[in-house]
Design a protein around this motif. Structure first.
Motif, PDB file in Angstrom:
ATOM      1  N   MET A 162       0.833  -1.198   0.000  1.00  0.00           N
ATOM      2  CA  MET A 162       0.000   0.000   0.000  1.00  0.00           C
ATOM      3  C   MET A 162       0.872   1.254   0.000  1.00  0.00           C
ATOM      4  N   ILE A 163       0.430   2.273  -0.719  1.00  0.00           N
ATOM      5  CA  ILE A 163       1.071   3.581  -0.660  1.00  0.00           C
ATOM      6  C   ILE A 163       0.949   4.115   0.763  1.00  0.00           C
ATOM      7  N   ASN A 164       2.027   4.639   1.287  1.00  0.00           N
ATOM      8  CA  ASN A 164       2.015   5.148   2.656  1.00  0.00           C
ATOM      9  C   ASN A 164       1.220   6.448   2.729  1.00  0.00           C
ATOM     10  N   VAL A 165       0.185   6.466   3.564  1.00  0.00           N
ATOM     11  CA  VAL A 165      -0.668   7.646   3.748  1.00  0.00           C
ATOM     12  C   VAL A 165      -0.348   8.255   5.106  1.00  0.00           C
ATOM     13  N   GLU A 166      -0.003   9.529   5.115  1.00  0.00           N
ATOM     14  CA  GLU A 166       0.339  10.207   6.354  1.00  0.00           C
ATOM     15  C   GLU A 166      -0.923  10.658   7.094  1.00  0.00           C
ATOM     16  N   PRO A 167      -0.915  10.586   8.424  1.00  0.00           N
ATOM     17  CA  PRO A 167      -2.057  11.112   9.190  1.00  0.00           C
ATOM     18  C   PRO A 167      -2.258  12.596   8.915  1.00  0.00           C
ATOM     19  N   ARG A 168      -3.517  13.007   8.783  1.00  0.00           N
ATOM     20  CA  ARG A 168      -3.828  14.410   8.506  1.00  0.00           C
ATOM     21  C   ARG A 168      -4.648  15.059   9.607  1.00  0.00           C
ATOM     22  N   CYS A 169      -5.180  14.260  10.551  1.00  0.00           N
ATOM     23  CA  CYS A 169      -5.940  14.838  11.652  1.00  0.00           C
ATOM     24  C   CYS A 169      -6.065  13.838  12.792  1.00  0.00           C
ATOM     25  N   ARG A 170      -6.310  14.395  13.977  1.00  0.00           N
ATOM     26  CA  ARG A 170      -6.675  13.584  15.142  1.00  0.00           C
ATOM     27  C   ARG A 170      -8.191  13.625  15.271  1.00  0.00           C
ATOM     28  N   ILE A 171      -8.763  12.497  15.744  1.00  0.00           N
ATOM     29  CA  ILE A 171     -10.211  12.357  15.714  1.00  0.00           C
ATOM     30  C   ILE A 171     -10.753  11.955  17.082  1.00  0.00           C
ATOM     31  N   ILE A 172     -11.825  12.626  17.503  1.00  0.00           N
ATOM     32  CA  ILE A 172     -12.693  12.154  18.579  1.00  0.00           C
ATOM     33  C   ILE A 172     -14.008  11.766  17.904  1.00  0.00           C
ATOM     34  N   LEU A 173     -14.486  10.551  18.150  1.00  0.00           N
ATOM     35  CA  LEU A 173     -15.718  10.076  17.539  1.00  0.00           C
ATOM     36  C   LEU A 173     -16.821  10.006  18.587  1.00  0.00           C
ATOM     37  N   ASP A 174     -17.972  10.597  18.285  1.00  0.00           N
ATOM     38  CA  ASP A 174     -19.128  10.546  19.182  1.00  0.00           C
ATOM     39  C   ASP A 174     -20.355  10.186  18.354  1.00  0.00           C
ATOM     40  N   ASN A 175     -21.145   9.222  18.839  1.00  0.00           N
ATOM     41  CA  ASN A 175     -22.329   8.805  18.079  1.00  0.00           C
ATOM     42  C   ASN A 175     -23.263   8.031  18.990  1.00  0.00           C
ATOM     43  N   ASP A 176     -24.501   7.869  18.538  1.00  0.00           N
ATOM     44  CA  ASP A 176     -25.451   6.994  19.231  1.00  0.00           C
ATOM     45  C   ASP A 176     -25.329   5.611  18.578  1.00  0.00           C
ATOM     46  N   TRP A 177     -24.303   4.886  18.976  1.00  0.00           N
ATOM     47  CA  TRP A 177     -23.935   3.632  18.309  1.00  0.00           C
ATOM     48  C   TRP A 177     -25.030   2.577  18.391  1.00  0.00           C
ATOM     49  N   ALA A 178     -25.975   2.704  19.314  1.00  0.00           N
ATOM     50  CA  ALA A 178     -27.064   1.728  19.429  1.00  0.00           C
ATOM     51  C   ALA A 178     -28.265   2.113  18.573  1.00  0.00           C
ATOM     52  N   GLY A 179     -28.137   3.168  17.780  1.00  0.00           N
ATOM     53  CA  GLY A 179     -29.219   3.595  16.898  1.00  0.00           C
ATOM     54  C   GLY A 179     -29.070   2.982  15.520  1.00  0.00           C
ATOM     55  N   ASP A 180     -29.271   3.791  14.487  1.00  0.00           N
ATOM     56  CA  ASP A 180     -29.121   3.327  13.108  1.00  0.00           C
ATOM     57  C   ASP A 180     -27.710   2.779  12.907  1.00  0.00           C
ATOM     58  N   PRO A 181     -27.565   1.541  12.385  1.00  0.00           N
ATOM     59  CA  PRO A 181     -26.226   0.946  12.270  1.00  0.00           C
ATOM     60  C   PRO A 181     -25.309   1.615  11.257  1.00  0.00           C
ATOM     61  N   ASP A 182     -25.786   2.624  10.517  1.00  0.00           N
ATOM     62  CA  ASP A 182     -24.858   3.326   9.629  1.00  0.00           C
ATOM     63  C   ASP A 182     -23.763   4.011  10.433  1.00  0.00           C
ATOM     64  N   GLY A 183     -24.044   4.327  11.720  1.00  0.00           N
ATOM     65  CA  GLY A 183     -23.002   4.904  12.566  1.00  0.00           C
ATOM     66  C   GLY A 183     -21.853   3.948  12.784  1.00  0.00           C
ATOM     67  N   LEU A 184     -22.151   2.647  12.874  1.00  0.00           N
ATOM     68  CA  LEU A 184     -21.097   1.648  13.067  1.00  0.00           C
ATOM     69  C   LEU A 184     -20.236   1.488  11.812  1.00  0.00           C
ATOM     70  N   ILE A 185     -20.843   1.685  10.641  1.00  0.00           N
ATOM     71  CA  ILE A 185     -20.036   1.709   9.417  1.00  0.00           C
ATOM     72  C   ILE A 185     -19.094   2.904   9.453  1.00  0.00           C
TER      73      ILE A 185
END
Length: 276
Positions: free
Chosen positions: A1-24
């Motif tokens: 794989m081509i090496n991809v450099e990190p471009r941001c730090r992420i905090i993820l917040d969601n209602d994971w028990a709701g619509d499963p598109d959040g889990l995707i």
């Protein structure tokens, strides 16, 4: 794989028990080398998914289970918020504290911090009320609201939290409103086939879609919206093929009007298969 450099730090917040598109969206962020996840939090769900008691923790458990299936144990600590709506009164809870600690932790490199919320803004509001000074240290990428002021799930689940967060003039906001995130759709046939043929992670996600509990009045059609993945264009991918409107104010206030659905969906399933 081509090496991809990190471009941001992420905090993820969601209602994971709701619509499963959040889990995707969670799996996609976790498998994207362009971002570095530093915290994950779980919020309450809308009552359409059943009584809210215990749902924030149930969502945290689901998110942790997915990350274990993906063999990403270093990410598999998810902090649950309260099961009650934002009150406007300070309340210290695990999710708010995790957000505050992640923002305050800082970094030795120079990549930006983005808090991706694809659910109600309850946990974000609690964190900002407890520690107002963190608002200037991150950008919020929110899936929610409506450009036409229509009722929208993530907003009306906790409207007080949405008002409190969006009224904060120290906070940069990149918004993906209803009219935009609804563009991110996949046929049920492609979703079914692509998940079932993408290894253990895909099989796990397929099971979530095929067992989701919704009220009888909700009828499924031939398409499924994967709107919670829209912020990938500002985290794991790039918004060069997207459109947005931006105000002259600082910090940045941006409303995305178009996202590249093909780019997001194709990248997700490619990463899921490569990971497998």
């Amino acid at each position: 794989m081509i090496n991809v450099e990190p471009r941001c730090r992420i905090i993820l917040d969601n209602d994971w028990a709701g619509d499963p598109d959040g889990l995707i969206g969670l799996a996609h962020h976790a498998l994207s080398p362009a971002n570095r996840i530093i915290a994950i939090t779980s919020s309450l769900t809308n009552p359409m998914f059943g009584p809210p008691e215990g749902m924030a923790q149930a969502g945290a458990d689901l998110a942790e289970d997915l990350l274990r299936v993906l063999k990403l144990p270093e990410l598999a600590t998810v902090h649950a918020g309260p099961d009650t709506y934002f009150t406007g009164q300070p309340r210290d809870n695990a999710a708010a504290r995790a957000i505050i600690d992640a923002v305050r932790a800082g970094t030795s490199d120079d990549i930006p911090l983005i808090l991706v919320c694809a659910g109600p803004l309850t946990n974000v509001a609690d964190a900002l009320l407890l520690e107002p000074g963190i608002a200037a240290l991150f950008t919020l990428a929110w899936v929610g609201g409506s450009a036409a002021n229509e009722d929208e799930y993530n907003c009306y689940t906790d409207p007080a939290a949405a008002r409190f967060v969006l009224d904060n003039q120290q906070l940069g906001v990149w918004q993906f409103p209803l009219e935009t995130y609804r563009q991110l759709v996949i046929s049920v046939a492609e979703l079914d086939y692509s998940l079932k043929t993408a290894g253990p992670g895909g099989a796990w996600l397929w099971e979530r879609f095929n067992t989701v509990q919704v009220p009888d009045f909700v009828k499924f059609g031939p398409l499924w919206c994967l709107g919670d993945s829209a912020p990938l264009v500002v985290t794991g991918l790039d918004d060069v093929t997207c459109t947005f409107e931006e105000t002259d104010s600082r910090p940045s206030r941006r409303t995305y009007t178009g996202v590249d659905s093909r780019l997001i969906i194709a990248d997700f399933f490619a990463r899921l298969r490569l990971h497998n």
